[in-house]
Design a protein around this motif. Structure first.
Motif, PDB file in Angstrom:
ATOM      1  N   THR A   2      29.781  90.008  32.239  1.00 21.27           N
ATOM      2  CA  THR A   2      28.939  90.404  31.115  1.00 21.27           C
ATOM      3  C   THR A   2      27.962  91.461  31.581  1.00 21.27           C
ATOM      4  O   THR A   2      27.271  91.275  32.587  1.00 21.27           O
ATOM      5  CB  THR A   2      28.159  89.202  30.553  1.00 21.27           C
ATOM      6  N   LEU A   3      27.924  92.573  30.862  1.00 19.85           N
ATOM      7  CA  LEU A   3      27.022  93.678  31.173  1.00 19.85           C
ATOM      8  C   LEU A   3      25.989  93.787  30.064  1.00 19.85           C
ATOM      9  O   LEU A   3      26.305  93.555  28.893  1.00 19.85           O
ATOM     10  CB  LEU A   3      27.799  94.994  31.296  1.00 19.85           C
ATOM     11  N   SER A   4      24.795  94.208  30.429  1.00 14.96           N
ATOM     12  CA  SER A   4      23.717  94.267  29.466  1.00 14.96           C
ATOM     13  C   SER A   4      23.175  95.679  29.307  1.00 14.96           C
ATOM     14  O   SER A   4      23.155  96.463  30.259  1.00 14.96           O
ATOM     15  CB  SER A   4      22.582  93.324  29.898  1.00 14.96           C
ATOM     16  N   CYS A   5      22.729  95.976  28.096  1.00 16.46           N
ATOM     17  CA  CYS A   5      22.169  97.292  27.797  1.00 16.46           C
ATOM     18  C   CYS A   5      20.956  97.124  26.885  1.00 16.46           C
ATOM     19  O   CYS A   5      21.066  96.544  25.798  1.00 16.46           O
ATOM     20  CB  CYS A   5      23.218  98.157  27.101  1.00 16.46           C
ATOM     21  N   SER A   6      19.815  97.639  27.330  1.00 19.51           N
ATOM     22  CA  SER A   6      18.619  97.627  26.501  1.00 19.51           C
ATOM     23  C   SER A   6      18.350  99.058  26.045  1.00 19.51           C
ATOM     24  O   SER A   6      18.094  99.935  26.880  1.00 19.51           O
ATOM     25  CB  SER A   6      17.411  97.099  27.285  1.00 19.51           C
ATOM     26  N   PRO A   7      18.443  99.322  24.746  1.00 24.17           N
ATOM     27  CA  PRO A   7      18.282 100.688  24.257  1.00 24.17           C
ATOM     28  C   PRO A   7      16.825 101.119  24.251  1.00 24.17           C
ATOM     29  O   PRO A   7      15.923 100.311  24.478  1.00 24.17           O
ATOM     30  CB  PRO A   7      18.830 100.604  22.830  1.00 24.17           C
ATOM     31  N   ILE A   8      16.626 102.392  23.987  1.00 27.36           N
ATOM     32  CA  ILE A   8      15.275 102.921  23.828  1.00 27.36           C
ATOM     33  C   ILE A   8      14.635 102.238  22.623  1.00 27.36           C
ATOM     34  O   ILE A   8      15.312 102.012  21.602  1.00 27.36           O
ATOM     35  CB  ILE A   8      15.319 104.445  23.642  1.00 27.36           C
ATOM     36  N   SER A   9      13.370 101.937  22.737  1.00 28.54           N
ATOM     37  CA  SER A   9      12.670 101.262  21.655  1.00 28.54           C
ATOM     38  C   SER A   9      12.805 102.050  20.353  1.00 28.54           C
ATOM     39  O   SER A   9      12.563 103.262  20.312  1.00 28.54           O
ATOM     40  CB  SER A   9      11.189 101.117  22.027  1.00 28.54           C
ATOM     41  N   GLY A  10      13.219 101.346  19.296  1.00 29.00           N
ATOM     42  CA  GLY A  10      13.386 101.999  18.003  1.00 29.00           C
ATOM     43  C   GLY A  10      14.811 102.442  17.722  1.00 29.00           C
ATOM     44  O   GLY A  10      15.162 102.706  16.567  1.00 29.00           O
ATOM     45  N   HIS A  11      15.627 102.532  18.760  1.00 28.55           N
ATOM     46  CA  HIS A  11      17.022 102.885  18.560  1.00 28.55           C
ATOM     47  C   HIS A  11      17.806 101.656  18.114  1.00 28.55           C
ATOM     48  O   HIS A  11      17.682 100.585  18.709  1.00 28.55           O
ATOM     49  CB  HIS A  11      17.634 103.431  19.849  1.00 28.55           C
ATOM     50  N   ARG A  12      18.630 101.840  17.088  1.00 21.48           N
ATOM     51  CA  ARG A  12      19.380 100.700  16.560  1.00 21.48           C
ATOM     52  C   ARG A  12      20.878 100.803  16.830  1.00 21.48           C
ATOM     53  O   ARG A  12      21.621  99.868  16.575  1.00 21.48           O
ATOM     54  CB  ARG A  12      19.123 100.592  15.062  1.00 21.48           C
ATOM     55  N   SER A  13      21.320 101.969  17.309  1.00 26.03           N
ATOM     56  CA  SER A  13      22.742 102.152  17.596  1.00 26.03           C
ATOM     57  C   SER A  13      22.977 102.112  19.097  1.00 26.03           C
ATOM     58  O   SER A  13      22.275 102.766  19.870  1.00 26.03           O
ATOM     59  CB  SER A  13      23.216 103.494  17.038  1.00 26.03           C
ATOM     60  N   VAL A  14      23.960 101.331  19.502  1.00 29.49           N
ATOM     61  CA  VAL A  14      24.355 101.267  20.907  1.00 29.49           C
ATOM     62  C   VAL A  14      25.862 101.449  20.990  1.00 29.49           C
ATOM     63  O   VAL A  14      26.618 100.764  20.299  1.00 29.49           O
ATOM     64  CB  VAL A  14      23.962  99.921  21.549  1.00 29.49           C
ATOM     65  N   SER A  15      26.279 102.396  21.830  1.00 31.81           N
ATOM     66  CA  SER A  15      27.702 102.622  22.075  1.00 31.81           C
ATOM     67  C   SER A  15      27.997 102.326  23.531  1.00 31.81           C
ATOM     68  O   SER A  15      27.159 102.542  24.399  1.00 31.81           O
ATOM     69  CB  SER A  15      28.090 104.075  21.773  1.00 31.81           C
ATOM     70  N   TRP A  16      29.216 101.877  23.789  1.00 28.55           N
ATOM     71  CA  TRP A  16      29.655 101.589  25.152  1.00 28.55           C
ATOM     72  C   TRP A  16      30.839 102.472  25.510  1.00 28.55           C
ATOM     73  O   TRP A  16      31.715 102.733  24.664  1.00 28.55           O
ATOM     74  CB  TRP A  16      30.075 100.119  25.278  1.00 28.55           C
ATOM     75  N   TYR A  17      30.867 102.929  26.771  1.00 24.10           N
ATOM     76  CA  TYR A  17      31.939 103.782  27.265  1.00 24.10           C
ATOM     77  C   TYR A  17      32.378 103.305  28.642  1.00 24.10           C
ATOM     78  O   TYR A  17      31.581 102.802  29.430  1.00 24.10           O
ATOM     79  CB  TYR A  17      31.481 105.235  27.386  1.00 24.10           C
ATOM     80  N   GLN A  18      33.662 103.524  28.915  1.00 29.54           N
ATOM     81  CA  GLN A  18      34.198 103.301  30.258  1.00 29.54           C
ATOM     82  C   GLN A  18      34.462 104.671  30.870  1.00 29.54           C
ATOM     83  O   GLN A  18      35.097 105.528  30.248  1.00 29.54           O
ATOM     84  CB  GLN A  18      35.506 102.510  30.173  1.00 29.54           C
ATOM     85  N   GLN A  19      33.955 104.896  32.067  1.00 30.84           N
ATOM     86  CA  GLN A  19      34.175 106.163  32.740  1.00 30.84           C
ATOM     87  C   GLN A  19      34.911 105.951  34.049  1.00 30.84           C
ATOM     88  O   GLN A  19      34.450 105.205  34.924  1.00 30.84           O
ATOM     89  CB  GLN A  19      32.860 106.891  33.010  1.00 30.84           C
ATOM     90  N   THR A  20      36.053 106.603  34.177  1.00 27.43           N
ATOM     91  CA  THR A  20      36.821 106.585  35.409  1.00 27.43           C
ATOM     92  C   THR A  20      37.066 108.023  35.840  1.00 27.43           C
ATOM     93  O   THR A  20      37.069 108.929  34.999  1.00 27.43           O
ATOM     94  CB  THR A  20      38.164 105.855  35.221  1.00 27.43           C
ATOM     95  N   PRO A  21      37.255 108.259  37.140  1.00 32.75           N
ATOM     96  CA  PRO A  21      37.455 109.632  37.621  1.00 32.75           C
ATOM     97  C   PRO A  21      38.606 110.318  36.905  1.00 32.75           C
ATOM     98  O   PRO A  21      39.701 109.771  36.805  1.00 32.75           O
ATOM     99  CB  PRO A  21      37.764 109.430  39.110  1.00 32.75           C
TER     100      PRO A  21
END
Lengths: 109, 114
Positions: free
Chosen positions: B20-39
């Motif tokens: 499980t990975l966690s992400c805390s957005p900038i205060s006031g931001h309501r949209s969160v997107s997740w991406y996978q980055q590989t070389p």
């Protein structure tokens, strides 16, 4: 399908101008963005084009031609710190952003 | 103001485990997107959340899931880990997630599956 094509690597000399091209094929298109990512760092937003034409932000400019499904990022007065990866990204409907594979820019002294 | 915070920064897991990975957005931001980055693959879109609702999902197997809480913090979960899941996982936040809104990325979580 949805895809973006950009060169994998570009090399340029400090002080020069370099152009990074991006062609896209998407179902639904609402604009083209550019992001910069240094090694080990987070991608940072550079520019966004929704309409055809050139957008200028300091040393960086971005161009879009919707009829040609093509855009580019122009970096002027290159500095060593500009060595990084640059990603174009298209925005489709439904709050989904598709990124290209990235262009690695090497700036030489 | 504080930027996007992702925890943990680095993680090593064994095949078959879940994470499980966690992400805390900038205060006031309501949209969160997740991406996978590989070389060489760029950033692959996983999913986007806004006000606790998943609005879009990328082409990843069902082992990848996420959620968003009422404070806009988001988590993503990967079950039955495979070696190919080793990647940098990035989250990005914005006010609305709309196309003309600048997205702010976190430093990412580097996941290694052994």
């Amino acid at each position: 399908g949805q895809s973006l094509e950009q060169p994998s690597e570009v090399t340029a000399v400090e002080g020069a101008i370099v152009q990074i091209n991006c062609t896209y094929q998407t179902s639904g298109f609402y604009g083209l963005s550019w992001y910069q990512q240094h090694d080990g760092g987070a991608p940072t937003f550079l520019s966004y084009n929704a309409l055809d034409g050139l957008e200028e932000t300091g040393r960086f400019s971005s161009f879009l031609s919707r009829s040609d499904s093509y855009g580019y990022l122009l970096l002027q007065e290159l500095q060593m710190k500009d060595s990084a990866s640059y990603f174009c990204a298209t925005h489709t409907g439904g709050f989904k952003t598709i990124f290209g594979a990235g262009t690695r820019l090497f700036v030489k002294a | 103001k504080a930027g996007v915070t992702q925890t943990p920064r680095y993680l090593i897991k064994t095949r078959g485990q879940q994470v499980t990975l966690s992400c805390s957005p900038i205060s006031g931001h309501r949209s969160v997107s997740w991406y996978q980055q590989t070389p060489g693959q760029g950033l692959q879109f996983l999913f986007e959340y806004f006000s606790e609702t998943q609005r879009n999902k990328g082409n990843f197997p069902g082992r990848f899931s996420g959620r968003q809480f009422s404070n806009s913090r988001s988590e993503m979960n990967v079950s039955t880990l495979e070696l190919g899941d080793s990647a940098l996982y990035l989250c990005a936040s914005s006010f609305t997630g709309s196309r003309n809104t600048e997205a702010f990325f976190g430093q990412g979580t580097r996941l290694t599956v052994v």
